[in-house]
Write a protein that holds these residues in place. Structure first.
Motif, PDB file in Angstrom:
ATOM      1  N   THR A  43       0.838  -1.205   0.000  1.00  0.00           N
ATOM      2  CA  THR A  43       0.000   0.000   0.000  1.00  0.00           C
ATOM      3  C   THR A  43       0.871   1.253   0.000  1.00  0.00           C
ATOM      4  O   THR A  43       0.607   2.206  -0.736  1.00  0.00           O
ATOM      5  CB  THR A  43      -0.956  -0.004   1.208  1.00  0.00           C
TER       6      THR A  43
ATOM      7  N   GLU B 295       2.484   1.566  -3.470  1.00  0.00           N
ATOM      8  CA  GLU B 295       1.521   2.021  -4.480  1.00  0.00           C
ATOM      9  C   GLU B 295       1.188   3.494  -4.292  1.00  0.00           C
ATOM     10  O   GLU B 295       1.074   4.236  -5.269  1.00  0.00           O
ATOM     11  CB  GLU B 295       0.265   1.152  -4.424  1.00  0.00           C
ATOM     12  N   HIS B 296       1.046   3.932  -3.044  1.00  0.00           N
ATOM     13  CA  HIS B 296       0.796   5.344  -2.770  1.00  0.00           C
ATOM     14  C   HIS B 296       1.959   6.195  -3.288  1.00  0.00           C
ATOM     15  O   HIS B 296       1.747   7.263  -3.879  1.00  0.00           O
ATOM     16  CB  HIS B 296       0.590   5.582  -1.274  1.00  0.00           C
TER      17      HIS B 296
ATOM     18  N   MET C 275       3.998   5.439  -5.730  1.00  0.00           N
ATOM     19  CA  MET C 275       4.006   5.443  -7.195  1.00  0.00           C
ATOM     20  C   MET C 275       2.909   6.359  -7.744  1.00  0.00           C
ATOM     21  O   MET C 275       3.086   6.995  -8.779  1.00  0.00           O
ATOM     22  CB  MET C 275       3.829   4.028  -7.737  1.00  0.00           C
ATOM     23  N   GLU C 276       1.781   6.451  -7.052  1.00  0.00           N
ATOM     24  CA  GLU C 276       0.672   7.308  -7.486  1.00  0.00           C
ATOM     25  C   GLU C 276       0.932   8.770  -7.172  1.00  0.00           C
ATOM     26  O   GLU C 276       0.411   9.654  -7.845  1.00  0.00           O
ATOM     27  CB  GLU C 276      -0.627   6.873  -6.805  1.00  0.00           C
ATOM     28  N   ASN C 277       1.682   9.028  -6.125  1.00  0.00           N
ATOM     29  CA  ASN C 277       1.948  10.392  -5.661  1.00  0.00           C
ATOM     30  C   ASN C 277       3.442  10.605  -5.490  1.00  0.00           C
ATOM     31  O   ASN C 277       3.920  10.785  -4.370  1.00  0.00           O
ATOM     32  CB  ASN C 277       1.247  10.642  -4.318  1.00  0.00           C
TER      33      ASN C 277
END
Length: 142
Positions: free
Chosen positions: A126, A129-130, A132-134
């Motif tokens: 998590t 992924e956070h 990579m998204e931000n």
């Protein structure tokens, strides 16, 4: 351990290596990408590494991270503020805990609500992924 190298901003970035039953891996990761912080005496280090490795595999990322051992003279002050084992992604603890000046063992709540001394792969993934998204620009922690 190899000697520290300098990153693009001239701060020392230590190359970490470990042997976990596979060929040794080495990474020089600037500042706050993925960092594994531990004490040699911690009984949860191997399990935490395994969960980190699994999370990276699940996220489709290479198994590379910076390791800091609390008692190593090259361990930066900010890393010494986290208990063992701790995993930082982009300079943030995967469980959202702040650093502390008191040495400690880590306790993590897993997805079933049980407390363990190891973050589970879901928690780590998590955070990955956070990140990579931000994405945040790397910053020095010198």
């Amino acid at each position: 351990m190899p000697k520290p190298k300098n990153c693009s901003c001239a701060c020392p970035v230590k190359e970490a290596s470990f042997i976990d039953g596979f060929a040794p891996r080495t990474s020089a990761i600037h500042g706050g990408r993925i960092e594994f912080i531990y004490e040699l005496s911690c009984p949860n280090v191997a399990d935490a590494r395994a969960q980190l490795r699994l999370a990276l595999k699940q996220a489709g990322l290479p198994a590379r991270w910076q390791e800091w051992e609390h008692n190593d003279p090259n361990c930066p002050a900010y890393a010494r503020r986290y208990g063992s084992p701790s995993i930082l992604v982009d300079g943030k603890d995967v469980a959202g805990e702040p650093g502390s000046d008191a040495p400690s063992c880590r306790i993590y709540a897993n997805t079933q609500g049980r407390n363990r001394g190891v973050p589970d792969a879901t928690l780590i993934r998590t955070a990955l992924e956070h990140s990579m998204e931000n994405p945040e620009p790397p910053s020095c922690k010198c």
